[in-house]
Design a protein around this motif. Structure first.
Motif, PDB file in Angstrom:
ATOM      1  N   VAL A  11       1.429  -1.438   0.500  1.00  0.00           N
ATOM      2  CA  VAL A  11      -0.235   0.069  -0.266  1.00  0.00           C
ATOM      3  C   VAL A  11       0.532   1.187   0.151  1.00  0.00           C
ATOM      4  CG1 VAL A  11      -1.795   1.189   1.005  1.00  0.00           C
ATOM      5  CG2 VAL A  11      -1.899  -1.090   1.079  1.00  0.00           C
ATOM      6  N   GLU A  12       1.150   1.772  -1.173  1.00  0.00           N
ATOM      7  CA  GLU A  12       1.696   3.567  -1.039  1.00  0.00           C
ATOM      8  C   GLU A  12       0.934   4.497  -1.096  1.00  0.00           C
ATOM      9  OE1 GLU A  12       4.501   3.304  -3.661  1.00  0.00           O
ATOM     10  OE2 GLU A  12       5.424   1.539  -3.001  1.00  0.00           O
ATOM     11  N   ARG A  13       1.198   5.446  -0.075  1.00  0.00           N
ATOM     12  CA  ARG A  13       0.879   6.419  -0.277  1.00  0.00           C
ATOM     13  C   ARG A  13       1.194   7.714  -1.556  1.00  0.00           C
ATOM     14  NH1 ARG A  13       0.332   8.695   5.938  1.00  0.00           N
ATOM     15  NH2 ARG A  13      -0.639   7.129   7.173  1.00  0.00           N
ATOM     16  N   LYS A  14       0.695   7.984  -1.814  1.00  0.00           N
ATOM     17  CA  LYS A  14       0.673   8.910  -3.169  1.00  0.00           C
ATOM     18  C   LYS A  14       1.038   9.880  -2.609  1.00  0.00           C
ATOM     19  CE  LYS A  14       0.967   6.313  -6.629  1.00  0.00           C
ATOM     20  NZ  LYS A  14       1.801   5.959  -6.868  1.00  0.00           N
ATOM     21  N   ALA A  15       1.397  11.192  -4.468  1.00  0.00           N
ATOM     22  CA  ALA A  15       1.678  12.567  -3.575  1.00  0.00           C
ATOM     23  C   ALA A  15      -0.086  13.045  -2.741  1.00  0.00           C
ATOM     24  CB  ALA A  15       2.289  13.642  -4.886  1.00  0.00           C
ATOM     25  N   PRO A  16       0.116  14.348  -1.967  1.00  0.00           N
ATOM     26  CA  PRO A  16      -1.177  14.989  -1.724  1.00  0.00           C
ATOM     27  C   PRO A  16      -1.387  15.576  -2.586  1.00  0.00           C
ATOM     28  CG  PRO A  16       0.749  14.406   0.407  1.00  0.00           C
ATOM     29  CD  PRO A  16       1.216  14.026  -1.024  1.00  0.00           C
ATOM     30  N   ILE A  17      -2.897  15.550  -2.585  1.00  0.00           N
ATOM     31  CA  ILE A  17      -3.766  16.442  -3.570  1.00  0.00           C
ATOM     32  C   ILE A  17      -4.524  17.531  -2.602  1.00  0.00           C
ATOM     33  CG2 ILE A  17      -5.675  16.813  -4.766  1.00  0.00           C
ATOM     34  CD1 ILE A  17      -5.577  13.647  -5.584  1.00  0.00           C
ATOM     35  N   VAL A  18      -4.066  18.928  -3.391  1.00  0.00           N
ATOM     36  CA  VAL A  18      -4.514  20.089  -2.323  1.00  0.00           C
ATOM     37  C   VAL A  18      -6.304  19.939  -2.666  1.00  0.00           C
ATOM     38  CG1 VAL A  18      -3.966  21.885  -3.517  1.00  0.00           C
ATOM     39  CG2 VAL A  18      -4.052  21.850  -1.146  1.00  0.00           C
ATOM     40  N   ASP A  19      -6.837  20.757  -1.092  1.00  0.00           N
ATOM     41  CA  ASP A  19      -8.382  20.790  -1.030  1.00  0.00           C
ATOM     42  C   ASP A  19      -8.317  21.950  -1.990  1.00  0.00           C
ATOM     43  OD1 ASP A  19     -11.211  21.130  -1.159  1.00  0.00           O
ATOM     44  OD2 ASP A  19     -11.009  21.362   1.219  1.00  0.00           O
ATOM     45  N   PRO A  20      -8.750  21.564  -3.844  1.00  0.00           N
ATOM     46  CA  PRO A  20     -10.048  23.035  -4.551  1.00  0.00           C
ATOM     47  C   PRO A  20      -9.886  24.260  -3.413  1.00  0.00           C
ATOM     48  CG  PRO A  20     -10.764  20.795  -4.879  1.00  0.00           C
ATOM     49  CD  PRO A  20      -9.878  19.949  -3.761  1.00  0.00           C
ATOM     50  N   GLU A  21     -10.964  23.505  -2.170  1.00  0.00           N
ATOM     51  CA  GLU A  21     -11.647  25.204  -1.804  1.00  0.00           C
ATOM     52  C   GLU A  21     -10.984  25.311  -0.852  1.00  0.00           C
ATOM     53  OE1 GLU A  21     -14.632  25.545  -2.339  1.00  0.00           O
ATOM     54  OE2 GLU A  21     -14.400  24.042  -3.766  1.00  0.00           O
TER      55      GLU A  21
ATOM     56  N   THR B  49     -15.582   9.681  -2.004  1.00  0.00           N
ATOM     57  CA  THR B  49     -14.690   9.805  -2.667  1.00  0.00           C
ATOM     58  C   THR B  49     -14.707  11.779  -2.617  1.00  0.00           C
ATOM     59  OG1 THR B  49     -16.261  10.463  -4.380  1.00  0.00           O
ATOM     60  CG2 THR B  49     -15.219   8.683  -4.453  1.00  0.00           C
ATOM     61  N   GLY B  50     -13.318  12.524  -3.237  1.00  0.00           N
ATOM     62  CA  GLY B  50     -13.145  13.172  -2.972  1.00  0.00           C
ATOM     63  C   GLY B  50     -12.299  14.071  -1.609  1.00  0.00           C
ATOM     64  N   ALA B  51     -12.431  15.945  -1.740  1.00  0.00           N
ATOM     65  CA  ALA B  51     -11.805  16.328  -0.623  1.00  0.00           C
ATOM     66  C   ALA B  51     -12.796  16.519   0.443  1.00  0.00           C
ATOM     67  CB  ALA B  51     -12.165  17.214  -1.519  1.00  0.00           C
ATOM     68  N   PRO B  52     -11.800  17.036   1.241  1.00  0.00           N
ATOM     69  CA  PRO B  52     -12.689  16.810   2.683  1.00  0.00           C
ATOM     70  C   PRO B  52     -13.517  18.010   2.321  1.00  0.00           C
ATOM     71  CG  PRO B  52     -10.463  17.876   2.868  1.00  0.00           C
ATOM     72  CD  PRO B  52     -10.720  17.432   1.662  1.00  0.00           C
ATOM     73  N   LYS B  53     -15.254  17.758   3.735  1.00  0.00           N
ATOM     74  CA  LYS B  53     -15.894  18.478   3.966  1.00  0.00           C
ATOM     75  C   LYS B  53     -15.534  19.632   5.318  1.00  0.00           C
ATOM     76  CE  LYS B  53     -18.163  17.593  -0.097  1.00  0.00           C
ATOM     77  NZ  LYS B  53     -18.084  18.640  -1.027  1.00  0.00           N
ATOM     78  N   ASP B  54     -15.496  20.594   5.286  1.00  0.00           N
ATOM     79  CA  ASP B  54     -14.829  21.516   6.189  1.00  0.00           C
ATOM     80  C   ASP B  54     -16.210  21.961   7.072  1.00  0.00           C
ATOM     81  OD1 ASP B  54     -12.069  20.848   8.162  1.00  0.00           O
ATOM     82  OD2 ASP B  54     -11.705  21.458   6.115  1.00  0.00           O
ATOM     83  N   ASP B  55     -16.033  22.431   8.216  1.00  0.00           N
ATOM     84  CA  ASP B  55     -17.609  23.666   9.132  1.00  0.00           C
ATOM     85  C   ASP B  55     -17.102  24.710   8.006  1.00  0.00           C
ATOM     86  OD1 ASP B  55     -18.941  22.075  10.334  1.00  0.00           O
ATOM     87  OD2 ASP B  55     -18.106  22.647  12.425  1.00  0.00           O
ATOM     88  N   GLU B  56     -18.047  25.454   7.439  1.00  0.00           N
ATOM     89  CA  GLU B  56     -18.210  26.717   6.827  1.00  0.00           C
ATOM     90  C   GLU B  56     -17.134  27.801   7.552  1.00  0.00           C
ATOM     91  OE1 GLU B  56     -19.184  26.996   3.682  1.00  0.00           O
ATOM     92  OE2 GLU B  56     -18.204  28.858   3.595  1.00  0.00           O
ATOM     93  N   GLU B  57     -16.828  28.105   8.311  1.00  0.00           N
ATOM     94  CA  GLU B  57     -16.033  29.637   9.271  1.00  0.00           C
ATOM     95  C   GLU B  57     -14.504  28.466   9.315  1.00  0.00           C
ATOM     96  OE1 GLU B  57     -18.639  27.444  10.941  1.00  0.00           O
ATOM     97  OE2 GLU B  57     -18.013  26.906  12.821  1.00  0.00           O
ATOM     98  N   ASP B  58     -14.695  27.175   9.142  1.00  0.00           N
ATOM     99  CA  ASP B  58     -13.285  26.913   9.106  1.00  0.00           C
ATOM    100  C   ASP B  58     -12.402  26.965   8.168  1.00  0.00           C
ATOM    101  OD1 ASP B  58     -13.657  25.830  12.139  1.00  0.00           O
ATOM    102  OD2 ASP B  58     -13.435  23.748  11.357  1.00  0.00           O
TER     103      ASP B  58
END
Lengths: 216, 216
Positions: A190-200, B167-176
């Motif tokens: 199991v490999e950890r790949k390059a982190p993908i930054v949150d587009p938000e 799937t996909g990116a984190p979901k954070d609370d709005e203020e965070d």
């Protein structure tokens, strides 16, 4: 020494693969992000895959106070069977019959105990978060009172447990070694790949040091 | 369409992650080398991690005719709960509370049926071997009569099943989102590494073409 070998945890099939020492069992558990928890409800089997961590001789899981199965386990102090499994390689023998996998597994039997002590809940979530990603807990926004109240933590004593491990090359029947068939092991990892930054992301925050191990 | 949505397979917690279509459930199963099979014995939960394959709407496992749990399942036509789980990434949110993992899991309920038909046993072992390593079956020594007789195959109809997927990116609370905390996903992937030849090879056999995908 807290591990008991019982009828339920003694490896009967391919017994030479059985492992009963605490250090080996703990290492296999600690190397896994998820376990599966099996329990009985209305005389029928259920199971749930879930994240977990270990602190000393206790295995901790957490979930929402609204989770049906967490509440069931807590209310009934349910008996459980918990397993983890790592597949380390495909063992390609000369004969179909001797094909196998290299693996490390743990099966344990225990009972659910709800954790009410606030310090113990805090500690388990810190250990859980840092197990998932070492260094992460110190970096993130800690839970609010409402978030703590929405979280249920259960623990299971690691006592009646055994591991089963296979490593190394194929074992073929003596006469098959003369066959012109390639044999060996395909390692799986199991490999950890390059982190993908949150587009938000609203702010420009550099990749934390503890994530720089990752590679593509 | 063979999948039934029942009370037992309806996702109640984070229900938007529930997936009930046959194609998605089959794809998650086919992508897994092992499942865990939970069953009830003497009113207590047991589970076993084991390899499996799928043919149509049936999930197949095989083991030794001497295996305690295989015999138990076969003799009692036991009710089982079977799960598979893939962890596709670590979801690192700004808050500890919203940390998660990206995953694909299937939980199904079924009953053990022993396979007695020789052709069906043969087919399941061929599919199983080629699932583990595509191309392998044609290359290896096939089972002898004694090996076939030592093998027990069980099947489980895939009917009462559901999947759960994140799937996909984190979901954070709005203020965070205004916090100076790096957030994103660390993808996890099971990789096949370069094959390791059996040190006991007596003949010089080149690496088969079907193993040349592997890299170090």
């Amino acid at each position: 020494m807290t591990i008991k070998k019982t009828d339920k945890t003694s490896i009967t099939r391919l017994s030479k693969r059985g492992v009963y020492d605490e250090a080996s069992i703990y290492a296999i558990l600690d190397d896994a992000l998820v376990c599966t928890i099996a329990f009985v409800q209305d005389n029928e089997p259920f199971q749930i895959p879930t994240g977990f961590c270990r602190i000393g001789d206790q295995l901790y899981i957490h979930g929402s106070v609204g989770s049906h199965y967490m509440r069931h386990l807590a209310e009934h102090k349910s008996k459980v069977c918990i397993s983890v499994m790592h597949i380390d390689g495909l063992v390609l023998a000369r004969s179909a019959f001797h094909h196998s996998v290299n693996y490390r597994s743990v099966v344990m039997f225990s009972e659910a105990v709800r954790v009410d002590d606030k310090e113990e809940i805090y500690q388990s979530l810190e250990v859980f978060t840092n197990k998932m990603q070492p260094g992460r807990w110190a970096d993130v926004r800690k839970p609010t009172d409402n978030e703590w109240k929405a979280t249920m933590v259960l623990k299971f004593k690691i006592e009646e447990a055994s591991a089963k491990v296979r490593t190394g090359a194929p074992k073929d029947d003596e006469e098959d070694y003369n066959l012109p068939i390639w044999a060996g092991v395909v390692p799986l990892q199991v490999e950890r790949k390059a982190p993908i930054v949150d587009p938000e992301m609203k702010l420009s925050v550099p990749l934390p040091e503890y994530l720089k191990y990752a590679r593509d």
